[in-house]
Scaffold this motif. Sequence first.
Motif, mmCIF file in Angstrom:
data_model
loop_
_atom_site.group_PDB
_atom_site.id
_atom_site.type_symbol
_atom_site.label_atom_id
_atom_site.label_comp_id
_atom_site.label_asym_id
_atom_site.label_seq_id
_atom_site.Cartn_x
_atom_site.Cartn_y
_atom_site.Cartn_z
ATOM 1 N N VAL A 18 0.860 -1.196 0.000
ATOM 2 C CA VAL A 18 0.000 0.000 0.000
ATOM 3 C C VAL A 18 0.893 1.241 0.000
ATOM 4 O O VAL A 18 1.721 1.445 0.887
ATOM 5 C CB VAL A 18 -1.012 0.031 1.171
ATOM 6 N N ALA A 19 0.698 2.059 -1.041
ATOM 7 C CA ALA A 19 1.593 3.204 -1.256
ATOM 8 C C ALA A 19 0.806 4.420 -1.743
ATOM 9 O O ALA A 19 1.329 5.253 -2.472
ATOM 10 C CB ALA A 19 2.662 2.822 -2.272
ATOM 11 N N GLY A 21 -0.670 6.658 0.265
ATOM 12 C CA GLY A 21 -0.710 7.739 1.264
ATOM 13 C C GLY A 21 0.033 8.971 0.779
ATOM 14 O O GLY A 21 0.786 8.918 -0.198
ATOM 15 N N GLY A 23 1.950 10.894 2.951
ATOM 16 C CA GLY A 23 3.166 11.102 3.741
ATOM 17 C C GLY A 23 3.261 12.493 4.328
ATOM 18 O O GLY A 23 4.356 13.068 4.398
ATOM 19 N N THR A 24 2.144 13.010 4.807
ATOM 20 C CA THR A 24 2.136 14.401 5.282
ATOM 21 C C THR A 24 3.014 14.604 6.521
ATOM 22 O O THR A 24 3.695 15.617 6.637
ATOM 23 C CB THR A 24 0.698 14.862 5.603
ATOM 24 N N ARG A 25 3.059 13.602 7.401
ATOM 25 C CA ARG A 25 3.849 13.781 8.635
ATOM 26 C C ARG A 25 5.348 13.756 8.357
ATOM 27 O O ARG A 25 6.129 14.368 9.067
ATOM 28 C CB ARG A 25 3.487 12.677 9.652
ATOM 29 N N LYS A 32 6.589 10.393 1.067
ATOM 30 C CA LYS A 32 7.785 9.729 1.611
ATOM 31 C C LYS A 32 8.227 8.499 0.818
ATOM 32 O O LYS A 32 9.420 8.216 0.711
ATOM 33 C CB LYS A 32 7.518 9.330 3.079
ATOM 34 N N GLN A 33 7.259 7.772 0.229
ATOM 35 C CA GLN A 33 7.625 6.519 -0.448
ATOM 36 C C GLN A 33 8.444 6.727 -1.720
ATOM 37 O O GLN A 33 9.087 5.809 -2.196
ATOM 38 C CB GLN A 33 6.380 5.667 -0.772
ATOM 39 N N GLY A 83 -7.400 4.411 -2.507
ATOM 40 C CA GLY A 83 -8.500 5.257 -2.040
ATOM 41 C C GLY A 83 -8.001 6.280 -1.030
ATOM 42 O O GLY A 83 -6.803 6.395 -0.775
ATOM 43 N N ALA A 84 -8.952 6.987 -0.434
ATOM 44 C CA ALA A 84 -8.609 8.085 0.473
ATOM 45 C C ALA A 84 -8.087 7.578 1.817
ATOM 46 O O ALA A 84 -7.317 8.248 2.497
ATOM 47 C CB ALA A 84 -9.824 8.976 0.680
ATOM 48 N N GLU A 85 -8.542 6.388 2.220
ATOM 49 C CA GLU A 85 -8.086 5.793 3.492
ATOM 50 C C GLU A 85 -7.272 4.541 3.190
ATOM 51 O O GLU A 85 -7.471 3.900 2.154
ATOM 52 C CB GLU A 85 -9.296 5.362 4.348
ATOM 53 N N ARG A 86 -6.411 4.163 4.140
ATOM 54 C CA ARG A 86 -5.582 2.966 3.937
ATOM 55 C C ARG A 86 -6.445 1.742 3.624
ATOM 56 O O ARG A 86 -6.126 0.960 2.716
ATOM 57 C CB ARG A 86 -4.724 2.706 5.193
ATOM 58 N N ASP A 109 2.979 -2.120 4.291
ATOM 59 C CA ASP A 109 3.138 -0.672 4.102
ATOM 60 C C ASP A 109 4.374 -0.397 3.277
ATOM 61 O O ASP A 109 5.472 -0.859 3.633
ATOM 62 C CB ASP A 109 3.394 0.024 5.458
ATOM 63 N N VAL A 110 4.244 0.420 2.233
ATOM 64 C CA VAL A 110 5.423 0.811 1.467
ATOM 65 C C VAL A 110 6.434 1.517 2.373
ATOM 66 O O VAL A 110 7.640 1.509 2.123
ATOM 67 C CB VAL A 110 5.017 1.711 0.278
ATOM 68 N N ALA A 111 5.909 2.125 3.433
ATOM 69 C CA ALA A 111 6.746 2.939 4.320
ATOM 70 C C ALA A 111 7.588 2.105 5.289
ATOM 71 O O ALA A 111 8.235 2.651 6.180
ATOM 72 C CB ALA A 111 5.856 3.895 5.104
ATOM 73 N N LYS A 210 8.457 1.963 10.578
ATOM 74 C CA LYS A 210 7.647 2.645 9.556
ATOM 75 C C LYS A 210 8.126 4.077 9.453
ATOM 76 O O LYS A 210 8.177 4.788 10.467
ATOM 77 C CB LYS A 210 6.165 2.607 9.928
HETATM 78 N N1 LIG Z 1 -5.160 6.355 1.551
HETATM 79 C C1 LIG Z 1 -4.069 5.684 1.916
HETATM 80 C C2 LIG Z 1 -3.382 5.984 3.114
HETATM 81 C C3 LIG Z 1 -2.256 5.278 3.442
HETATM 82 N N2 LIG Z 1 -1.804 4.312 2.599
HETATM 83 C C4 LIG Z 1 -0.582 3.586 2.903
HETATM 84 O O1 LIG Z 1 -0.674 3.009 4.192
HETATM 85 C C5 LIG Z 1 0.615 2.907 4.790
HETATM 86 C C6 LIG Z 1 0.641 3.378 6.235
HETATM 87 O O2 LIG Z 1 0.186 4.699 6.309
HETATM 88 P P1 LIG Z 1 0.994 5.956 6.880
HETATM 89 O O3 LIG Z 1 2.312 5.597 7.371
HETATM 90 O O4 LIG Z 1 0.052 6.648 7.762
HETATM 91 O O5 LIG Z 1 1.259 6.753 5.529
HETATM 92 P P2 LIG Z 1 0.643 8.106 5.021
HETATM 93 O O6 LIG Z 1 -0.848 8.052 5.048
HETATM 94 O O7 LIG Z 1 1.274 8.340 3.701
HETATM 95 O O8 LIG Z 1 1.227 9.143 6.068
HETATM 96 P P3 LIG Z 1 0.587 10.441 6.671
HETATM 97 O O9 LIG Z 1 -0.528 10.001 7.562
HETATM 98 O O10 LIG Z 1 1.695 11.105 7.407
HETATM 99 O O11 LIG Z 1 0.078 11.300 5.510
HETATM 100 C C7 LIG Z 1 1.552 3.708 3.900
HETATM 101 O O12 LIG Z 1 2.353 2.788 3.206
HETATM 102 C C8 LIG Z 1 0.635 4.491 3.002
HETATM 103 O O13 LIG Z 1 1.162 4.776 1.709
HETATM 104 C C9 LIG Z 1 -2.486 4.019 1.426
HETATM 105 O O14 LIG Z 1 -2.074 3.158 0.657
HETATM 106 N N3 LIG Z 1 -3.635 4.706 1.116
#
Ligand SMILES: Nc1ccn([C@@H]2O[C@H](COP(=O)(O)OP(=O)(O)OP(=O)(O)O)[C@@H](O)[C@H]2O)c(=O)n1
Length: 386
Positions: A18-19, A21, A23-25, A32-33, A83-86, A109-111, A210
């Motif tokens: 899953v990649a 996201g 990576g806002t934090r 970040k990926q 999608g918008a959520e993991r 997680d790609v991270a 992560k």
């Molecule tokens: N809509 C989303 C949200 C997250 N992820 C993936 O879920 C993993 C874990 O999420 P997190 O570390 O929280 O990544 P981000 O959502 O990218 O980080 P942030 O909350 O800081 O924006 C990551 O590999 C991220 O790319 C995803 O595929 N789809």
Amino acid sequence: MTKSENDGQAMNTGIIIVAAGRGTRAGGELPKQWQCVGGQPVARWTLAAFTGRGPIVMVIHPDDRAEAEAAAQGLDVRLISGGAERAASVLAGLEALAEFAPDKVLIHDVARPCVTATVIEAVLAALDTHAGAAPALAVTDALWTGDAGLVSGTQDRTGLYRAQTPQGFDFAQILSAHRAHTGGAADDVAVARAAGMTVAIVPGDEANLKITEAGDFSRAAKQLRGNMDVRLGNGFDVHAFEDGDHVMLCGVAVPHTHKLKGHSDADVGMHAVTDALYGALAEGDIGRHFPPSDPKWKGAESAIFLRHAVNLARTRGYAIGNIDLTLICERPKIGPHAAEMTSKMADVMDLDSSRISIKATTSERLGFTGREEGIAALATATLVSS
Ligand SMILES: Nc1ccn([C@@H]2O[C@H](COP(=O)(O)OP(=O)(O)OP(=O)(O)O)[C@@H](O)[C@H]2O)c(=O)n1
Ligand SMILES: C[C@](O)(CO)[C@H](O)COP(=O)(O)O
């Protein structure tokens, strides 16, 4: 990537990275990926850790296609939109993977680019007896609650774990669990448990961090440097000439006044590279894996042997760093065919052609190659694992 291209590999396990996201934090100009650690994008380390274990689907944000294609270059990875959520991204990955009808799936997680083969294999082993399995570390620090900078209470840590990925599941069960799940879920274990699946805990690894905050990049880089195992192998092979009108060299039929004699197609170049890979893995040579006494391999295409060695390396968690091959002969001249040979080898090895060097030398008319009795080949291969 097609289903048949993966036949013979670990076909019953599908992989979702899953990649999608943002990576806002972690900050930075790119999510970040796609940022680099240890000289390559985070996602590439992650993909390399799973390459050779089954079909891989990487779920990305539609805006990130160019970065994802660059990170996955030369690897067999299907890119799909998330999608918008993991959880929505995982569901999209599961739906895409359904075409391969895997028995099991690893969701990662790609991270987490520093995941080790030991952690992956522990999850897979636990899936032989459980519907779900995931790595975790027991909490060892004292836990407090806090308020406005002051400790407001203590929390019993008994039975508390820090969850990691890859989280592994019976494919059919987790697909229906995700389809049925509504509302948020921190991870896929939560979705599985909501559907009544049991999930085993296997040992996680501190290394499997992560990347979440900006400071995590340097921790990951240190980890990747420390974990890196570089192996080097060499291969040497000789085949004699016999009557014929072409020689097979690195998968290319090169017109010549003779052919090379051998049990297989006698592709001396591919054999040397194959032996270099087996050598790097301390896995003997072609003869150990494909005995010449076995009539099955009579006239066989040497690409079969090379693919086997490449897949063995990838299954063990190694990426091929580079290949350097020297063909030793007076004739045929190799130069005019070197580009085609490189492209053919890149194809068979599923490797970027910039990592493959094919060159030739004569032996100044000395020895058996000088007398044009045959061709010798010398190869070096490096394997890199994270
Ligand atoms: N809509 C989303 C949200 C997250 N992820 C993936 O879920 C993993 C874990 O999420 P997190 O570390 O929280 O990544 P981000 O959502 O990218 O980080 P942030 O909350 O800081 O924006 C990551 O590999 C991220 O790319 C995803 O595929 N789809
Ligand atoms: C799935 C996970 O990696 C388990 O630790 C984690 O929950 C995902 O990251 P997030 O920061 O909670 O989105």
